[in-house]
Design a protein around this motif. Structure first.
Motif, PDB file in Angstrom:
ATOM      1  N   ASP A  45      14.187  79.954  23.510  1.00  0.00           N
ATOM      2  CA  ASP A  45      15.297  80.455  22.701  1.00  0.00           C
ATOM      3  C   ASP A  45      16.567  80.616  23.523  1.00  0.00           C
ATOM      4  O   ASP A  45      17.579  81.105  23.030  1.00  0.00           O
ATOM      5  N   GLY A  46      16.516  80.200  24.810  1.00  0.00           N
ATOM      6  CA  GLY A  46      17.688  80.327  25.667  1.00  0.00           C
ATOM      7  C   GLY A  46      17.941  81.733  26.149  1.00  0.00           C
ATOM      8  O   GLY A  46      18.944  81.995  26.813  1.00  0.00           O
ATOM      9  N   ALA A  47      17.026  82.662  25.844  1.00  0.00           N
ATOM     10  CA  ALA A  47      17.188  84.053  26.252  1.00  0.00           C
ATOM     11  C   ALA A  47      15.915  84.590  26.905  1.00  0.00           C
ATOM     12  O   ALA A  47      15.605  85.772  26.806  1.00  0.00           O
ATOM     13  N   GLY A  48      15.161  83.692  27.556  1.00  0.00           N
ATOM     14  CA  GLY A  48      14.010  84.111  28.341  1.00  0.00           C
ATOM     15  C   GLY A  48      12.651  83.848  27.733  1.00  0.00           C
ATOM     16  O   GLY A  48      11.643  83.838  28.449  1.00  0.00           O
ATOM     17  N   TRP A 131      32.114  72.261  25.959  1.00  0.00           N
ATOM     18  CA  TRP A 131      31.385  72.702  27.152  1.00  0.00           C
ATOM     19  C   TRP A 131      30.055  73.344  26.770  1.00  0.00           C
ATOM     20  O   TRP A 131      29.050  73.149  27.461  1.00  0.00           O
ATOM     21  N   ALA A 132      30.031  74.125  25.692  1.00  0.00           N
ATOM     22  CA  ALA A 132      28.790  74.766  25.260  1.00  0.00           C
ATOM     23  C   ALA A 132      27.737  73.726  24.869  1.00  0.00           C
ATOM     24  O   ALA A 132      26.545  73.896  25.139  1.00  0.00           O
ATOM     25  N   THR A 133      28.181  72.639  24.242  1.00  0.00           N
ATOM     26  CA  THR A 133      27.257  71.557  23.885  1.00  0.00           C
ATOM     27  C   THR A 133      26.688  70.895  25.136  1.00  0.00           C
ATOM     28  O   THR A 133      25.484  70.606  25.221  1.00  0.00           O
ATOM     29  N   ILE A 134      27.544  70.666  26.124  1.00  0.00           N
ATOM     30  CA  ILE A 134      27.096  70.074  27.387  1.00  0.00           C
ATOM     31  C   ILE A 134      26.081  70.984  28.067  1.00  0.00           C
ATOM     32  O   ILE A 134      25.046  70.525  28.574  1.00  0.00           O
ATOM     33  N   VAL A 135      26.356  72.282  28.068  1.00  0.00           N
ATOM     34  CA  VAL A 135      25.450  73.256  28.682  1.00  0.00           C
ATOM     35  C   VAL A 135      24.099  73.258  27.976  1.00  0.00           C
ATOM     36  O   VAL A 135      23.039  73.289  28.621  1.00  0.00           O
ATOM     37  N   ARG A 136      24.115  73.225  26.665  1.00  0.00           N
ATOM     38  CA  ARG A 136      22.870  73.250  25.900  1.00  0.00           C
ATOM     39  C   ARG A 136      21.994  72.045  26.233  1.00  0.00           C
ATOM     40  O   ARG A 136      20.787  72.183  26.479  1.00  0.00           O
ATOM     41  N   GLU A 137      22.592  70.869  26.253  1.00  0.00           N
ATOM     42  CA  GLU A 137      21.817  69.661  26.534  1.00  0.00           C
ATOM     43  C   GLU A 137      21.323  69.643  27.982  1.00  0.00           C
ATOM     44  O   GLU A 137      20.197  69.222  28.258  1.00  0.00           O
ATOM     45  N   ALA A 138      22.157  70.100  28.905  1.00  0.00           N
ATOM     46  CA  ALA A 138      21.746  70.146  30.312  1.00  0.00           C
ATOM     47  C   ALA A 138      20.622  71.153  30.528  1.00  0.00           C
ATOM     48  O   ALA A 138      19.709  70.926  31.327  1.00  0.00           O
ATOM     49  N   TRP A 146      16.783  80.287  30.345  1.00  0.00           N
ATOM     50  CA  TRP A 146      18.005  80.986  29.974  1.00  0.00           C
ATOM     51  C   TRP A 146      19.149  79.988  29.819  1.00  0.00           C
ATOM     52  O   TRP A 146      19.367  79.149  30.686  1.00  0.00           O
ATOM     53  N   LEU A 147      19.863  80.105  28.705  1.00  0.00           N
ATOM     54  CA  LEU A 147      21.003  79.230  28.439  1.00  0.00           C
ATOM     55  C   LEU A 147      22.267  79.892  28.990  1.00  0.00           C
ATOM     56  O   LEU A 147      22.618  81.001  28.576  1.00  0.00           O
TER      57      LEU A 147
END
Length: 242
Positions: A45-48, A131-138, A146-147
């Motif tokens: 979930d990107g939060a642990g 940038w948020a999209t790039i971060v999510r895919e990376a 963690w996202l």
């Protein structure tokens, strides 16, 4: 290694439950990654929260995963933050992608004096979303629990205020101290990377007066797209992450 996907929230998910991927995430899993029924996958979930399971149904509109194991990973402390100056072309985006893969915890766009690219009005909203999209895919590619957060763009004065609580490190090819000699003291480590033209003298003065430290990354001058990721690697060793 199992394919990894993200869901909006999995706080209440337990072993034995079904987790469903929908929308763009389901289409990516079924069409792009060609996930098949019976394959092992991980979902976060990107939060642990970290879930392991098996795909039970796969279609471009919905992917169901039966959870076989659940773990929760605590956020790392201190945090590593990248303040990335806006740069021409896609150099800042390359820095954002690599920084996420290497473990950065937060990314802050910086409208530096010498930034050729300017984020103003709707362009600032669009740039942050990009940038948020790039971060999510990376983060998915790197299998991160963690996202990293992508903060709102800051000015130099706003960045200077951060030095009151965090340890702000300015990457400067003329600095007297090496980044590799930095000993973490528990505060969040905020790496500041200038644009292709470098950090201006006025910005250096303002930031150092606020408590920021100038640090040298190496004997060569790196591009803005590689300086941040290289510095994150150095700090990851100092923090015992690697």
């Amino acid at each position: 290694m199992a394919l990894h996907f993200l869901v909006e929230s999995s706080t209440d998910t337990r072993v034995g439950d079904l987790v469903s991927l929908t929308g763009a995430e389901a289409k990516h899993a079924a069409v792009v990654r060609r996930l098949r029924v019976g394959e092992a996958v991980t979902v976060g979930d990107g939060a642990g929260v970290w879930l392991e399971g098996t795909a039970e149904e796969v279609s471009p509109t919905r992917v169901d995963v039966r959870v076989s194991e659940r773990t929760e990973q605590a956020a790392l402390r201190p945090r590593v933050v990248l303040v990335q100056a806006l740069a021409k072309g896609d150099r800042d985006e390359l820095a954002v992608q690599a920084a996420c893969e290497l473990g950065v915890d937060e990314i802050v766009p910086w409208q530096a004096a010498r930034s050729v690219s300017r984020w103003e009005g709707p362009k600032a909203v669009k740039g942050r979303e990009r940038w948020a999209t790039i971060v999510r895919e990376a983060a998915k590619q790197a299998h991160r629990a963690w996202l990293p957060e992508v903060a709102a763009p800051v000015t130099t004065k706003q960045l200077a205020r951060r030095a009151a609580s965090d340890r702000v490190l300015l990457l400067d090819p003329t600095a007297p101290a090496k980044l590799s000699e930095i000993v973490p003291d528990g505060r969040d480590l905020v790496l500041v990377v200038g644009p292709e033209g470098g950090i201006s003298d006025e910005e250096l003065r303002l930031l150092t007066d606020a408590g920021a430290e100038r640090v040298l990354l190496g004997d060569t001058v790196l591009r803005t797209s590689t300086a941040g990721p290289a510095a994150i690697a150095v700090l990851s060793v100092a923090l015992g992450r690697w």
